[in-house]
Design an enzyme around this catalytic site. Structure first.
Site, PDB file in Angstrom:
ATOM      1  N   GLU A 148       0.875  -1.296  -0.102  1.00 56.82           N
ATOM      2  CA  GLU A 148       0.054  -0.054  -0.023  1.00 56.82           C
ATOM      3  C   GLU A 148       0.872   1.323  -0.119  1.00 56.82           C
ATOM      4  O   GLU A 148       0.690   2.223  -0.753  1.00 56.82           O
ATOM      5  CB  GLU A 148      -0.898  -0.095   1.294  1.00 56.82           C
ATOM      6  CG  GLU A 148      -2.042   1.108   1.288  1.00 56.82           C
ATOM      7  CD  GLU A 148      -3.170   1.280   2.329  1.00 56.82           C
ATOM      8  OE1 GLU A 148      -4.051   1.971   2.298  1.00 56.82           O
ATOM      9  OE2 GLU A 148      -2.765   0.292   3.153  1.00 56.82           O
ATOM     10  N   PHE A 161      -8.024 -10.230   0.419  1.00 60.45           N
ATOM     11  CA  PHE A 161      -7.593 -11.337  -0.450  1.00 60.45           C
ATOM     12  C   PHE A 161      -8.361 -11.673  -1.476  1.00 60.45           C
ATOM     13  O   PHE A 161      -9.436 -11.219  -1.658  1.00 60.45           O
ATOM     14  CB  PHE A 161      -8.056 -12.520   0.570  1.00 60.45           C
ATOM     15  CG  PHE A 161      -7.134 -12.883   1.899  1.00 60.45           C
ATOM     16  CD1 PHE A 161      -6.300 -12.309   2.028  1.00 60.45           C
ATOM     17  CD2 PHE A 161      -7.527 -13.929   2.701  1.00 60.45           C
ATOM     18  CE1 PHE A 161      -5.221 -12.261   3.087  1.00 60.45           C
ATOM     19  CE2 PHE A 161      -6.454 -14.279   3.729  1.00 60.45           C
ATOM     20  CZ  PHE A 161      -5.722 -13.268   3.944  1.00 60.45           C
TER      21      PHE A 161
END
Length: 422
Positions: free
Chosen positions: A321, A407
């Site tokens: 991120e 996920f």
């Protein structure tokens, strides 16, 4: 599509590890407190030593016993959060809601990764104990769309009622996709958000095996186990809760004299197409989702004043991120405050994006940035300003961006605009 149709938030509700309601959530969050504790259930503690439980939530405070018997905990939290959000928007009853809106023109967009896992656990225990059946309510209580379907029955809603199951991005996708219903004219108002309770031995054991959970930390300080952006972060801490937003078209909200908290401005969704659990380390698709949200909002990256990071405190996730944020914002990232609230409330999985959107909206409303707690030694790759330890006054927050990555490579990004500029 009527791209310029404006969408606003007129009500909010939440059940979080800090307790019932928006006020409890926000006041504890900006006070720098944590809801992470030693796991109360001894069996669950074997797999997840610390969790962020909504310990004070009791379904009996919100609904009749008959409805409690028919619902799993994840549905009960969604029902309670929805009642608060609708009341906040001006409707305390089904009749009041139907006085302003035709139930055929109201929708529900719910995010949930798993559904009623506690009901499934109970059924398995019954069968293992020799019972001849698991009970007629097991399936309708445990299916992922049970929360949304129950809300529809309780409030007389006949429009689109859809559950999005995209792991940690579930409620980001629910909110984002709901905006299309409003812009396409398929609905006039949408109850949008997410709910999740994954305190189940098999779920926690699976997450631990995948290396996602924090399984160690200061023994004398369980509240410090969730450490977003910290160089020594060791995994996420599981939380539970629900977050609900009432989305309406701006024109209708103004006509009925509703309080407007914020404007929904942009949405971006992508997939990493990389790995079943690990994020793409280049951050390519996470950056693409942010870029798409900025494009839909028709704003420049420089106009973002605050980023609510997904940052779950996993080594790979926080790093990817950070790379994606640097890619999108470049050197300007150095001046943009970025924080993760998961140090305080853990990871609410399918409900995370909705609750974190509420944090963004409250930041816009109060000019206060929620802190990233427990980051004792910031990772070198992390954004420069992660609002460490303490909340901060920040004047004129025009736009807030919220990231959700999950996920399966699921990415969902939402952008919220300050209501003061409407």
């Amino acid at each position: 599509m009527q791209k310029k149709t404006r969408i606003v938030v007129t009500g909010m509700g939440a059940i979080t590890p800090f307790g019932q309601g928006i006020t409890s959530f926000w006041e504890n969050l900006i006070a720098g407190k944590t809801a992470v504790r030693m796991t109360s259930d001894e069996q669950l503690r074997k797999w997840a030593p610390v969790t962020a439980e909504a310990a004070t939530f009791s379904a009996e405070d919100f609904m009749e016993r008959k409805l409690i018997r028919k619902t799993d905990r994840f549905s009960q939290m969604a029902l309670a959060a929805t009642a608060e959000a609708l009341s906040d928007a001006g409707w305390k009853s089904r009749e009041e809601l139907n006085g302003d809106y035709d139930g055929n023109r109201v929708g529900i967009a719910m995010g949930c990764a798993f559904g009623g896992v506690q009901t499934l656990d109970e059924g398995m225990k019954r069968l293992a104990g020799g019972a001849a059946h698991a009970g007629p309510r097991l399936v309708p209580k445990s299916i992922p769309n049970a929360a949304a379907a129950t809300i529809a029955r309780q409030w007389g809603i006949h429009g689109p009622v859809i559950t999005y199951s995209t792991a940690c991005a579930s409620s980001a996708n629910a909110i984002g996709e709901a905006s299309y219903w409003l812009r396409l004219g398929e609905a006039d108002m949408v109850i949008a958000g997410g709910t999740e309770c994954l305190f189940s031995p098999v779920i926690l054991a699976g997450l631990r095996s995948a290396g996602a959970l924090a399984v160690s930390g200061p023994e004398d300080d369980p509240g410090a186990w969730s450490r977003p952006f910290d160089a020594g972060r060791a995994g996420m801490v599981m939380g539970e809760g629900a977050g609900i937003l009432i989305l309406e078209t701006y024109d209708h909200a103004v006509r009925r004299g509703a309080k407007i908290y914020a404007e929904f401005s942009g949405y971006g969704a992508t997939n990493d197409a990389y790995h079943e659990t690990a994020p793409d380390p280049t951050g390519f698709s996470a950056a693409l989702a942010m870029t798409r949200a900025l494009h839909q909002a028709d704003i420049d990256p420089l106009q973002i004043d605050y980023v609510n990071a997904h940052a779950t405190a996993t080594q790979a996730g926080d790093a990817a991120e950070s790379i994606a944020l640097h890619e999108v914002f470049g050197n300007s990232l150095n001046r943009i405050p970025v924080s993760s609230i998961k140090g305080a409330v853990g990871h609410l999985l399918g409900a995370a994006a909705a609750v974190e959107s509420i944090a963004c909206i409250k930041a816009l409303e109060t000019e206060t940035l929620p802190p990233t707690i427990n980051c004792r030694q910031k990772d070198a790759s992390a954004p420069a300003d992660i609002v460490p330890d303490l909340s901060r006054h920040h004047r004129k927050i025009g736009f807030a961006l919220s990231n959700s990555f999950g996920f399966g490579g699921q990415n969902g990004v939402l952008i919220w605009k300050n209501a003061a500029s409407l």
